[in-house]
Design a protein around this motif. Structure first.
Motif, short mmCIF file in Angstrom:
data_model
loop_
_atom_site.label_atom_id
_atom_site.label_comp_id
_atom_site.label_asym_id
_atom_site.label_seq_id
_atom_site.Cartn_x
_atom_site.Cartn_y
_atom_site.Cartn_z
N GLU A 12 -8.58 3.99 -31.77
CA GLU A 12 -10.04 4.09 -31.44
C GLU A 12 -10.37 3.81 -30.01
OE1 GLU A 12 -14.24 2.13 -33.25
OE2 GLU A 12 -12.24 1.61 -34.27
N GLY A 15 -9.47 6.80 -27.97
CA GLY A 15 -10.19 7.85 -28.04
C GLY A 15 -11.63 7.71 -27.45
N GLN A 16 -12.34 6.65 -27.66
CA GLN A 16 -13.48 6.22 -27.03
C GLN A 16 -13.43 6.28 -25.38
OE1 GLN A 16 -14.70 2.10 -27.62
NE2 GLN A 16 -17.05 2.79 -27.07
N THR A 19 -12.81 9.95 -24.23
CA THR A 19 -13.90 10.66 -24.36
C THR A 19 -15.13 10.36 -23.34
OG1 THR A 19 -13.67 10.60 -26.86
CG2 THR A 19 -16.17 11.20 -26.00
N ALA A 116 -4.75 9.39 -26.95
CA ALA A 116 -5.94 10.32 -27.22
C ALA A 116 -5.61 11.42 -25.87
CB ALA A 116 -7.31 9.40 -27.27
N ALA A 118 -8.30 14.08 -24.48
CA ALA A 118 -9.60 14.74 -24.52
C ALA A 118 -9.64 15.98 -23.79
CB ALA A 118 -10.64 13.97 -23.71
N ILE A 125 -11.57 16.03 -28.90
CA ILE A 125 -10.63 15.05 -28.63
C ILE A 125 -9.75 15.02 -29.60
CG2 ILE A 125 -12.46 13.63 -29.89
CD1 ILE A 125 -10.44 12.08 -27.27
N CYS A 127 -6.83 12.42 -31.40
CA CYS A 127 -6.32 11.08 -31.40
C CYS A 127 -5.01 10.97 -32.33
CB CYS A 127 -7.45 10.17 -31.67
SG CYS A 127 -8.80 9.87 -30.48
#
Length: 263
Positions: A12, A15-16, A19, A116, A118, A125, A127
């Motif tokens: 998570e 990915g954050q 992004t 991840a 992007a 995206i 992940c």
């Protein structure tokens, strides 16, 4: 907290971060303040600064290997090491193409466990996780190759398989093209570093794709020398045939490389 929960939180976070870094790069690209190579350099610095700050804030005890940072040998004794490429495909980014990416990955004991990739220009995206699916294989396979310097091995294997060549920029964009259903095989032997393929490998492995060096051995990360020059990413059912073709052609490829050096 269990290992699975830690890895879920790490996915998570990856990915954050990827992004947000991608959004920053898009804003910079659209600002009109930079162009061409200057835009690429500004993008590298901007994305790297954000990623390093974010990881320092969220995972202060982890080590980091980034293309845009001076290497810290202390990472070699760390179990958890983030390997990032803040802007993979700097040339493509500077040319305002779509095939550039942001790579954020976590390795544990040299194995990519979370990642991840992007693709900001496409608004996508990817992940690592259980919800990834591999598109159905087409009748005629498609081989991803470098836009500017297709590797002899890839071209030869594509010919043997009857595969169409698909030129593309970033390593992340190439790997995600398989998950997007835009290509089927990514075979590279022209030279890369760990940050070029760690996040793509993490996502590809999570999706159930075959991921290895071109001799069939696993990709191992957090080495003293981060040079990791070759890889094969494809459907598992195609791996043995492709690796077999690579093995048969090894002597020919070596002879071609020697000939290029001599002449």
């Amino acid at each position: 907290m269990s290992t699975s929960l830690i890895q879920s939180a790490d996915v998570e976070l990856a990915g954050q971060i990827a992004t947000i870094a991608g959004n920053l790069l898009l804003q910079l690209q659209r600002s009109g303040l930079f162009a061409g190579k200057a835009l690429g350099k500004a993008g590298d610095r901007t994305a790297n600064a954000f990623i390093m700050e974010a990881l320092a804030a969220q995972r202060p005890d982890d080590a980091v290997l980034s293309e845009e940072e001076q290497d810290n040998p202390a990472r070699l004794s760390a179990r958890r090491v983030w390997i990032v490429d803040p802007l993979d495909g700097t040339r493509e980014y500077g040319e305002a193409r779509e095939d550039w990416a942001v790579h954020v990955a976590l390795t544990v004991d040299g194995v990519p466990v979370a990642g991840a990739v992007a693709l900001p220009a496409l608004g996508l995206i990817f992940c690592s996780g259980p919800d990834l699916e591999i598109p159905r294989a087409p009748a005629r396979p498609r081989m991803l190759v470098s836009r500017t310097r297709p590797a002899a091995e890839a071209v030869a294997v594509a010919a043997a398989l009857g595969a169409d060549l698909v030129p593309m920029g970033s390593a992340g964009a190439k790997t995600m093209a398989i998950l997007r259903g835009a290509a089927d095989i990514y075979l590279h032997s022209g030279g890369q570093y760990e940050w070029d393929n760690c996040a793509p490998a993490a996502v590809a492995l999570a999706a159930g794709l075959h991921v290895s060096r071109i001799d069939g051995t696993p990709l191992v990360y957090n080495n003293a020398d981060p040079y990791l020059p070759d890889l094969l990413i494809c459907r598992t059912e195609d791996a043995d045939r492709i690796l077999g073709l690579l093995g048969k052609g090894k002597a020919t490829f070596c002879e071609q490389k020697v000939a290029k050096k001599l002449y």
